[in-house]
Design a protein around this motif. Structure first.
Motif, PDB file in Angstrom:
ATOM      1  N   THR A 107       0.829  -1.209   0.000  1.00 52.94           N
ATOM      2  CA  THR A 107       0.000   0.000   0.000  1.00 52.94           C
ATOM      3  C   THR A 107       0.864   1.260   0.000  1.00 52.94           C
ATOM      4  O   THR A 107       0.533   2.246  -0.652  1.00 52.94           O
ATOM      5  N   MET A 108       1.986   1.215   0.719  1.00 53.32           N
ATOM      6  CA  MET A 108       2.896   2.364   0.710  1.00 53.32           C
ATOM      7  C   MET A 108       3.619   2.458  -0.637  1.00 53.32           C
ATOM      8  O   MET A 108       3.860   3.553  -1.146  1.00 53.32           O
ATOM      9  N   ALA A 109       3.951   1.315  -1.214  1.00 55.12           N
ATOM     10  CA  ALA A 109       4.581   1.318  -2.536  1.00 55.12           C
ATOM     11  C   ALA A 109       3.655   1.992  -3.551  1.00 55.12           C
ATOM     12  O   ALA A 109       4.099   2.807  -4.365  1.00 55.12           O
ATOM     13  N   ASP A 110       2.384   1.670  -3.479  1.00 60.52           N
ATOM     14  CA  ASP A 110       1.388   2.277  -4.359  1.00 60.52           C
ATOM     15  C   ASP A 110       1.355   3.788  -4.160  1.00 60.52           C
ATOM     16  O   ASP A 110       1.408   4.561  -5.123  1.00 60.52           O
ATOM     17  N   LYS A 111       1.297   4.217  -2.922  1.00 61.69           N
ATOM     18  CA  LYS A 111       1.248   5.651  -2.600  1.00 61.69           C
ATOM     19  C   LYS A 111       2.486   6.381  -3.147  1.00 61.69           C
ATOM     20  O   LYS A 111       2.372   7.450  -3.746  1.00 61.69           O
ATOM     21  N   HIS A 112       3.651   5.790  -2.951  1.00 61.16           N
ATOM     22  CA  HIS A 112       4.888   6.443  -3.405  1.00 61.16           C
ATOM     23  C   HIS A 112       4.971   6.500  -4.930  1.00 61.16           C
ATOM     24  O   HIS A 112       5.380   7.517  -5.487  1.00 61.16           O
ATOM     25  N   ALA A 113       4.575   5.431  -5.595  1.00 60.51           N
ATOM     26  CA  ALA A 113       4.597   5.442  -7.058  1.00 60.51           C
ATOM     27  C   ALA A 113       3.670   6.523  -7.596  1.00 60.51           C
ATOM     28  O   ALA A 113       4.049   7.285  -8.496  1.00 60.51           O
ATOM     29  N   ILE A 114       2.474   6.597  -7.043  1.00 64.14           N
ATOM     30  CA  ILE A 114       1.516   7.614  -7.487  1.00 64.14           C
ATOM     31  C   ILE A 114       2.067   9.014  -7.241  1.00 64.14           C
ATOM     32  O   ILE A 114       1.947   9.896  -8.088  1.00 64.14           O
ATOM     33  N   SER A 115       2.717   9.223  -6.101  1.00 62.96           N
ATOM     34  CA  SER A 115       3.324  10.530  -5.812  1.00 62.96           C
ATOM     35  C   SER A 115       4.398  10.887  -6.840  1.00 62.96           C
ATOM     36  O   SER A 115       4.614  12.057  -7.132  1.00 62.96           O
ATOM     37  N   LEU A 116       5.055   9.863  -7.384  1.00 60.16           N
ATOM     38  CA  LEU A 116       6.083  10.084  -8.403  1.00 60.16           C
ATOM     39  C   LEU A 116       5.487  10.170  -9.811  1.00 60.16           C
ATOM     40  O   LEU A 116       6.203  10.376 -10.786  1.00 60.16           O
ATOM     41  N   GLY A 117       4.165   9.984  -9.917  1.00 62.12           N
ATOM     42  CA  GLY A 117       3.490  10.134 -11.194  1.00 62.12           C
ATOM     43  C   GLY A 117       3.512   8.916 -12.091  1.00 62.12           C
ATOM     44  O   GLY A 117       3.338   9.034 -13.306  1.00 62.12           O
ATOM     45  N   VAL A 118       3.738   7.737 -11.506  1.00 61.50           N
ATOM     46  CA  VAL A 118       3.761   6.511 -12.310  1.00 61.50           C
ATOM     47  C   VAL A 118       2.891   5.437 -11.666  1.00 61.50           C
ATOM     48  O   VAL A 118       2.559   5.509 -10.485  1.00 61.50           O
ATOM     49  N   HIS A 119       2.535   4.441 -12.452  1.00 61.08           N
ATOM     50  CA  HIS A 119       1.845   3.272 -11.910  1.00 61.08           C
ATOM     51  C   HIS A 119       2.909   2.405 -11.225  1.00 61.08           C
ATOM     52  O   HIS A 119       4.039   2.313 -11.706  1.00 61.08           O
ATOM     53  N   PRO A 120       2.572   1.773 -10.113  1.00 65.17           N
ATOM     54  CA  PRO A 120       3.564   0.965  -9.393  1.00 65.17           C
ATOM     55  C   PRO A 120       4.232  -0.124 -10.237  1.00 65.17           C
ATOM     56  O   PRO A 120       5.389  -0.474  -9.979  1.00 65.17           O
ATOM     57  N   VAL A 121       3.553  -0.634 -11.255  1.00 66.18           N
ATOM     58  CA  VAL A 121       4.158  -1.682 -12.079  1.00 66.18           C
ATOM     59  C   VAL A 121       5.396  -1.171 -12.821  1.00 66.18           C
ATOM     60  O   VAL A 121       6.265  -1.958 -13.196  1.00 66.18           O
ATOM     61  N   GLU A 122       5.498   0.145 -13.001  1.00 67.29           N
ATOM     62  CA  GLU A 122       6.686   0.711 -13.638  1.00 67.29           C
ATOM     63  C   GLU A 122       7.905   0.640 -12.722  1.00 67.29           C
ATOM     64  O   GLU A 122       9.033   0.687 -13.202  1.00 67.29           O
ATOM     65  N   ILE A 123       7.670   0.538 -11.429  1.00 66.13           N
ATOM     66  CA  ILE A 123       8.763   0.432 -10.452  1.00 66.13           C
ATOM     67  C   ILE A 123       8.949  -1.013 -10.013  1.00 66.13           C
ATOM     68  O   ILE A 123      10.078  -1.479  -9.843  1.00 66.13           O
ATOM     69  N   TRP A 124       7.825  -1.715  -9.813  1.00 69.34           N
ATOM     70  CA  TRP A 124       7.842  -3.108  -9.370  1.00 69.34           C
ATOM     71  C   TRP A 124       7.145  -3.966 -10.427  1.00 69.34           C
ATOM     72  O   TRP A 124       5.910  -4.054 -10.448  1.00 69.34           O
ATOM     73  N   PRO A 125       7.894  -4.620 -11.320  1.00 76.07           N
ATOM     74  CA  PRO A 125       7.272  -5.446 -12.360  1.00 76.07           C
ATOM     75  C   PRO A 125       6.374  -6.551 -11.793  1.00 76.07           C
ATOM     76  O   PRO A 125       5.440  -6.985 -12.461  1.00 76.07           O
ATOM     77  N   GLU A 126       6.602  -6.983 -10.569  1.00 77.05           N
ATOM     78  CA  GLU A 126       5.814  -8.044  -9.935  1.00 77.05           C
ATOM     79  C   GLU A 126       4.558  -7.506  -9.242  1.00 77.05           C
ATOM     80  O   GLU A 126       3.877  -8.225  -8.514  1.00 77.05           O
ATOM     81  N   TRP A 127       4.233  -6.250  -9.490  1.00 76.40           N
ATOM     82  CA  TRP A 127       3.129  -5.568  -8.821  1.00 76.40           C
ATOM     83  C   TRP A 127       1.818  -6.355  -8.860  1.00 76.40           C
ATOM     84  O   TRP A 127       1.164  -6.557  -7.855  1.00 76.40           O
ATOM     85  N   TYR A 128       1.420  -6.806 -10.026  1.00 77.38           N
ATOM     86  CA  TYR A 128       0.125  -7.480 -10.151  1.00 77.38           C
ATOM     87  C   TYR A 128       0.095  -8.807  -9.395  1.00 77.38           C
ATOM     88  O   TYR A 128      -0.924  -9.149  -8.800  1.00 77.38           O
ATOM     89  N   GLU A 129       1.184  -9.539  -9.410  1.00 76.35           N
ATOM     90  CA  GLU A 129       1.221 -10.804  -8.682  1.00 76.35           C
ATOM     91  C   GLU A 129       1.068 -10.581  -7.178  1.00 76.35           C
ATOM     92  O   GLU A 129       0.334 -11.294  -6.497  1.00 76.35           O
ATOM     93  N   ILE A 130       1.757  -9.567  -6.656  1.00 77.58           N
ATOM     94  CA  ILE A 130       1.694  -9.272  -5.215  1.00 77.58           C
ATOM     95  C   ILE A 130       0.308  -8.778  -4.829  1.00 77.58           C
ATOM     96  O   ILE A 130      -0.287  -9.266  -3.871  1.00 77.58           O
TER      97      ILE A 130
END
Length: 87
Positions: free
Chosen positions: A49-72
């Protein structure tokens, strides 16, 4: 069960995308105090949930930072389905 993502992905993204940004600037973008940013960025993992918040604050979808986003995150959704009321 708590799902976590490696913080190194965020560090790498920040280093590559904002090579000249100071901790002050990055903390402000992530809406954190500088001391909280410094502690967070060097932890080995963060909750999804924090990863999601930080990615959004940086203006990207979390999958751009964490390729395993959908699996998690799918694992969390699957766990919630057990408690969903079916009508």
């Amino acid at each position: 069960m708590r799902r976590t993502l490696p913080t190194i992905n965020l560090r790498t993204y920040i280093k590559n995308t904002y090579p000249n940004a100071t901790h002050d600037i990055l903390a402000d973008v992530l809406k954190l105090s500088v001391s909280t940013y410094q502690r967070m960025i060097y932890r080995p993992v963060m909750c999804w949930t924090m990863a999601d918040k930080h990615a959004i604050s940086l203006g990207v979808h979390p999958v751009e930072i964490w390729p395993e986003w959908y699996e998690i995150t799918q694992q969390n959704t699957d766990n919630l389905q057990k408690y969903r009321k079916v009508s």
